[in-house]
Motif scaffolding. Structure first.
Motif, PDB file in Angstrom:
ATOM      1  N   VAL A   1       0.994  -0.956  -0.081  1.00  0.00           N
ATOM      2  CA  VAL A   1       0.091   0.229  -0.028  1.00  0.00           C
ATOM      3  C   VAL A   1       0.871   0.959  -0.036  1.00  0.00           C
ATOM      4  O   VAL A   1       1.658   1.344   0.828  1.00  0.00           O
ATOM      5  CB  VAL A   1      -0.981   0.092   1.233  1.00  0.00           C
ATOM      6  N   LYS A   2       0.746   2.060  -0.945  1.00  0.00           N
ATOM      7  CA  LYS A   2       1.481   3.099  -1.166  1.00  0.00           C
ATOM      8  C   LYS A   2       1.405   4.293   0.072  1.00  0.00           C
ATOM      9  O   LYS A   2       2.393   4.548   0.470  1.00  0.00           O
ATOM     10  CB  LYS A   2       1.276   3.857  -2.489  1.00  0.00           C
ATOM     11  N   ASP A   3       0.362   4.526   0.338  1.00  0.00           N
ATOM     12  CA  ASP A   3       0.005   5.402   1.671  1.00  0.00           C
ATOM     13  C   ASP A   3      -0.488   4.651   2.865  1.00  0.00           C
ATOM     14  O   ASP A   3      -1.520   3.945   2.712  1.00  0.00           O
ATOM     15  CB  ASP A   3      -0.852   6.379   1.065  1.00  0.00           C
ATOM     16  N   GLN A   4       0.321   4.575   4.023  1.00  0.00           N
ATOM     17  CA  GLN A   4      -0.083   3.689   4.980  1.00  0.00           C
ATOM     18  C   GLN A   4      -1.495   4.137   5.598  1.00  0.00           C
ATOM     19  O   GLN A   4      -2.176   3.326   6.236  1.00  0.00           O
ATOM     20  CB  GLN A   4       0.963   3.832   6.424  1.00  0.00           C
ATOM     21  N   ARG A   5      -1.953   5.267   5.470  1.00  0.00           N
ATOM     22  CA  ARG A   5      -3.174   5.699   5.831  1.00  0.00           C
ATOM     23  C   ARG A   5      -4.321   4.773   5.168  1.00  0.00           C
ATOM     24  O   ARG A   5      -5.558   4.551   5.868  1.00  0.00           O
ATOM     25  CB  ARG A   5      -3.656   7.005   5.467  1.00  0.00           C
ATOM     26  N   PHE A   6      -3.952   4.321   3.954  1.00  0.00           N
ATOM     27  CA  PHE A   6      -5.129   3.445   3.267  1.00  0.00           C
ATOM     28  C   PHE A   6      -4.894   1.982   3.512  1.00  0.00           C
ATOM     29  O   PHE A   6      -5.785   1.169   2.930  1.00  0.00           O
ATOM     30  CB  PHE A   6      -5.279   3.831   1.758  1.00  0.00           C
TER      31      PHE A   6
END
Length: 752
Positions: A332-337
């Protein structure tokens, strides 16, 4: 009107008096009991009232009789329990009697032990008095022997002092004789030293003449060698020329070395940067290891299969398109997602293995599922390219509602994994808003968004197959990511790899430059070494010339000094004879003095021997008296030891008696300063005073207690409580029977 109708016994609702046509069915459904009641109402309402009273009485009588039967059953239970408890109560009370008897016997035993210890203590005190009297009599009988021993001791001390005085005088004479011997030895040594010094000087004179001849020969040899060598001026000019050549070569070499060092520093800097990049890349690669550890927590079989797959990828037809499990492959590129991806993709699929070729999948399943008995899932996805999938609403259209992206834009994975996720889960059409969305009803109704994520929720709208009518909306909370809790920044990893490749190319260029510099340095270094070797040879010749010149001056000075010193053998011999004659006179004088000291020493030794004989006789007499006194003192010592033992025994008995008294009072449950109660004294006096007999009785009572194991005091409480309950139940049953009988009589009177 109702009262008037009732007064004429007109019952409109009674089917036996008035039966409308539409109520015939209900009349036919009446039971025999209901038909009797309705008939009674028609004939005489009072008859119906008596019938109702009789029904109510029977119902009440049945309830009361059931209650009486219940109480009688409970009464029988209590009586049966008490029959069992009666014997236990009797055994418990009998046990208490035995315990009281055992307690009294233990108290009696403590008091008997105390009396026995007290009698032993008094007997020990009497024995101690007798021993003290015997010791006093024995010491008085030793007094004459002590007086005689003291007289002998005084006489022996006087002779001892005389012997010591004679010994001191003899030692003084010995010291004088030893001193005279030392003086004679010194004079003899001095004579020998003078003679040896004279001989040494003679030998030195002969050696000096030989040494002067050797020095002259060496001087001639050195002067001949110096004349054959080049001049020092020519050597210095040649050395200066070599130095200038070396300086020129060294300058060139230093320039190349500095350049080489700069290249080396650049290599170190580049290598350090490459190591830092490799560390960052290693950290990124460790994320897959962490993912596999998470897989292991979920399924050990999947973890074992993944381990086998990583070690045997070369067995497959398309090893680059053999992936799995999906949990370890996606990023996942952005850990938030990450939490949305983990919530949307099923755990079973997260643990699945993906293959682009069915033969590879079959090979994998044969190895891990059939041979290793591992429970795993594998699949071959649809081969449709992922770039053919498009969402229904572009991101620009739904961004105004608070959406940040579609799920597929946040996932990096091998192409074969993405094909499966696009086809199976449609991740390209799942919008995600990392915050709350606006106008959720618009999303459901107008945009027809049936599946999307907000900050902490998953929205799913299910519609009817007919008319697109919404039938249900489900909103579930999204938990934080657990298995996808760490991800790789792929852009950052690609940047690091590009930077690493560039640095490695730069490093190879610098190393090539360093090799060229080292090739240029080699001939310069060889010229420097040859020139230095020539310079060193010139310097060694110059140093040799200096050494030869210093040797010539040294040899000349040594010859001059040796010739300046002279030694006359005849004059020195006369001086030596006079000195030896004076030493012989001193020796004769010392010998005469030593003779007189030896005579005095001999007389003193004789007197010392006579005194020692007297001392020996007195010592024998003294030893004889000492032995007699020692025997007497040994006998007194035995009495003293007996007294000490008796005193210790007396104290021990006294302490033991105190302890036993305290124990007896403690067992009797009285204070330390109180006397034994009269009633307890009377009870104790009835028991035996012999310890063995008391112990036998105690053992007998203990045996009885072991046979009677009933020690539960609650048995008595239960027995008495049951007796009270039995009496109360009997009264209640009698009261209920009387009540039923009276009500029965009243009913009979009212019916009659």
């Amino acid at each position: 009107v109702a009262d008037v109708v009732r007064s004429y016994n007109i019952q409109v609702d009674n089917f036996c008096q008035f039966l409308p046509q539409d109520k015939v069915v209900e009349f036919a459904r009446l039971s025999n009991e209901d038909l009797l009641k309705e008939t009674e109402k028609t004939i005489n309402p009072e008859l119906y009232q008596k019938h109702v009273k009789l029904i109510n009485f029977r119902s009440s009588e049945e309830n009361q009789m059931k209650e009486i039967e219940k109480k009688e059953e409970y009464l029988q239970v209590l009586e049966s329990q008490n029959q069992v408890l009666y014997h236990k109560v009797q055994r418990y009370r009998e046990r208490e009697k035995h315990q009281d008897k055992l307690r009294l016997l233990k108290i009696k035993r403590c008091w008997v032990e105390y009396n026995n210890e007290r009698l032993k203590y008094f007997q020990c005190k009497e024995d101690l008095k007798k021993l003290n009297g015997e010791l006093k009599r024995l010491r008085e009988s030793h007094k004459p022997q002590l007086d005689a021993l003291n007289r002998l001791e005084s006489k022996r001390n006087n002779i001892k002092n005389e012997v010591d005085k004679l010994s001191a005088e003899a030692k003084a004479c010995q010291s004088k004789i030893r001193a005279n011997k030392n003086e004679i030895s010194n004079l003899i040594q001095k004579s020998k030293s003078l003679s040896s010094d004279f001989e040494v000087k003679k030998a030195e004179e002969q050696e000096k003449a030989s040494r002067i001849n050797n020095l002259k020969e060496k001087l001639a040899s050195v002067e001949d060698e110096l004349n054959k060598m080049p001049s020092k001026k020519d050597l210095e000019q040649e050395i200066n020329q070599k130095v200038s050549e070396i300086q020129s070569l060294e300058k060139s070499r230093r320039q190349l070395i500095a350049k080489n060092h700069n290249c080396g520093d650049r290599c170190c800097d580049i290598s350090a940067e490459i190591k830092d990049i490799e560390k960052d890349l290693k950290k990124a690669s460790d994320i897959r290891t962490n993912r596999l550890n998470n897989v292991r927590k979920l399924s050990n079989d999947v973890y074992m299969a993944a381990t086998w797959l990583n070690e045997n990828k070369n067995k497959f037809k398309n090893p680059d398109e053999v992936c799995g499990p999906i949990l370890a492959e996606i990023n996942v590129k952005d850990q938030r997602f990450a939490k949305y991806v983990e919530d949307y993709i099923g755990r079973r699929d997260m643990l699945a293995f993906v293959f682009s070729d069915k033969e590879d999948m079959d090979l994998f399943l044969r190895e891990v599922r059939d041979k290793q008995n591992l429970a795993v899932n594998a699949l071959v996805p649809n081969t449709r390219p992922v770039d053919k999938y498009r969402p229904e609403h572009p991101l620009g259209e739904i961004r105004k509602y608070g959406f940040d992206c579609y799920m597929n834009t946040q996932i990096d994975a091998p192409n074969v994994v993405l094909q499966y996720l696009y086809n199976q889960y449609g991740i390209y059409k799942i919008p995600i808003a990392h915050s709350t969305v606006k106008n959720a009803s618009t999303l459901y109704n107008d945009l027809k968004l049936d599946n999307f994520y907000t900050s902490n929720d998953h929205h799913v709208c299910r519609r009817s197959k007919y008319g697109q009518r919404e039938i249900s909306t489900r909103i579930t909370a999204v938990r934080e990511a657990w298995s996808l809790n760490s991800n790789v920044d792929t852009e950052y990893v690609n940047t690091l790899n590009s930077k690493k490749n560039a640095l490695q190319a730069q490093l190879e260029s610098v190393k090539s430059e360093m090799k060229d510099i080292e090739a240029d340095l080699k001939p310069i270094q060889e010229n420097i070494d040859i020139t230095r070797q020539n310079k060193k040879m010139c310097e060694s010749k110059k140093n040799r010339a200096d050494i030869l010149e210093s040797k010539i001056s040294g040899y000349a000075a040594s010859i001059k000094n040796a010739e300046s010193v002279s030694f006359d053998i005849e004059i020195e011999g006369d001086k030596l004879f006079k000195k030896l004659r004076n030493l012989d006179r001193d020796k004769l004088r010392i010998l005469n003095r030593m003779k007189s000291d030896a005579e005095r020493y001999s007389n003193g030794v004789k007197e010392h021997i006579l005194a020692m004989i007297k001392l020996s006789d007195i010592t024998k007499e003294h030893n004889r008296c000492s032995e007699l006194l020692a025997k007497a003192q040994s006998e007194a010592k035995e009495y003293t030891e007996q007294i000490n033992r008796k005193m210790k025994e007396s104290q021990s008995l006294k302490d033991s008696a105190k302890i036993k008294l305290a124990t007896a009072k403690k067992e009797s449950n009285i204070a330390a300063n109180e006397n034994l109660p009269t009633d307890l004294q009377e009870q104790l006096s009835s028991e035996a005073d012999d310890i063995e007999e008391i112990d036998e009785k105690i053992q007998a009572e203990k045996a009885k207690l072991q046979l009677n194991t009933e020690d539960d005091a609650s048995v008595v409480d239960d027995y008495e409580r049951n007796n009270s309950a039995i009496s109360a139940l009997k009264n209640e049953i009698a009261t209920l029977n009387g009540k039923v009988s009276s009500e029965n009589n009243k009913l009979k009177d009212s019916i009659d």
